[in-house]
Write a protein that holds these residues in place. Structure first.
Motif, PDB file in Angstrom:
ATOM      1  N   ASN A  77      55.135  60.979  44.872  1.00 42.41           N
ATOM      2  CA  ASN A  77      53.944  62.071  44.791  1.00 42.41           C
ATOM      3  C   ASN A  77      52.921  61.966  45.773  1.00 42.41           C
ATOM      4  N   ARG A  78      52.243  60.846  45.716  1.00 38.05           N
ATOM      5  CA  ARG A  78      50.907  60.665  46.510  1.00 38.05           C
ATOM      6  C   ARG A  78      51.573  60.719  47.984  1.00 38.05           C
ATOM      7  N   ALA A  79      52.810  60.066  48.302  1.00 38.08           N
ATOM      8  CA  ALA A  79      53.098  60.388  49.758  1.00 38.08           C
ATOM      9  C   ALA A  79      53.259  61.913  50.197  1.00 38.08           C
ATOM     10  N   CYS A  80      53.942  62.378  49.417  1.00 37.59           N
ATOM     11  CA  CYS A  80      54.410  63.866  49.768  1.00 37.59           C
ATOM     12  C   CYS A  80      53.125  65.060  49.489  1.00 37.59           C
ATOM     13  N   ARG A  81      52.315  64.799  48.626  1.00 38.48           N
ATOM     14  CA  ARG A  81      51.365  65.452  48.463  1.00 38.48           C
ATOM     15  C   ARG A  81      51.634  66.925  48.113  1.00 38.48           C
ATOM     16  N   SER A  82      52.847  67.325  47.192  1.00 38.68           N
ATOM     17  CA  SER A  82      53.438  68.378  46.987  1.00 38.68           C
ATOM     18  C   SER A  82      53.260  68.468  45.241  1.00 38.68           C
TER      19      SER A  82
END
Length: 89
Positions: free
Chosen positions: A30-35
């Motif tokens: 979640n933190r890596a994709c920020r979506s």
């Protein structure tokens, strides 16, 4: 070997450990994709389903630990709902 794996997964600690581990991975995704569409609860549920199917782990073995997590989440959910209800007006 298969009976050893089944006896290992039947331990309630397995269900708790795998749930926490998959949730941490989902948070990282979640933190890596920020979506907003990649919410950790949705991703962790999907990852758990995939993991249990790929490794052929019976749902009953996983639920031995999952029931403990559910038991711990029930009072937290009720207390959160109570505090939200009190602030409703």
């Amino acid at each position: 070997m298969k009976t050893y794996l089944l006896s290992l997964t039947a331990n309630p600690l397995f269900g708790i450990t795998i749930t926490v581990f998959v949730y941490l991975i989902s948070g990282w995704i979640n933190r890596a994709c920020r979506s907003p569409f990649i919410h950790p609860l949705l991703v962790s549920g999907a990852l758990l389903i995939i993991l249990l199917n790929v490794l052929n782990i019976p749902l009953e073995n996983y639920q031995a630990g999952g029931n403990i997590i559910t038991m711990l989440l029930m009072p937290a959910t009720a207390s959160l709902a109570t505090s939200i209800y009190r602030q409703f007006q």
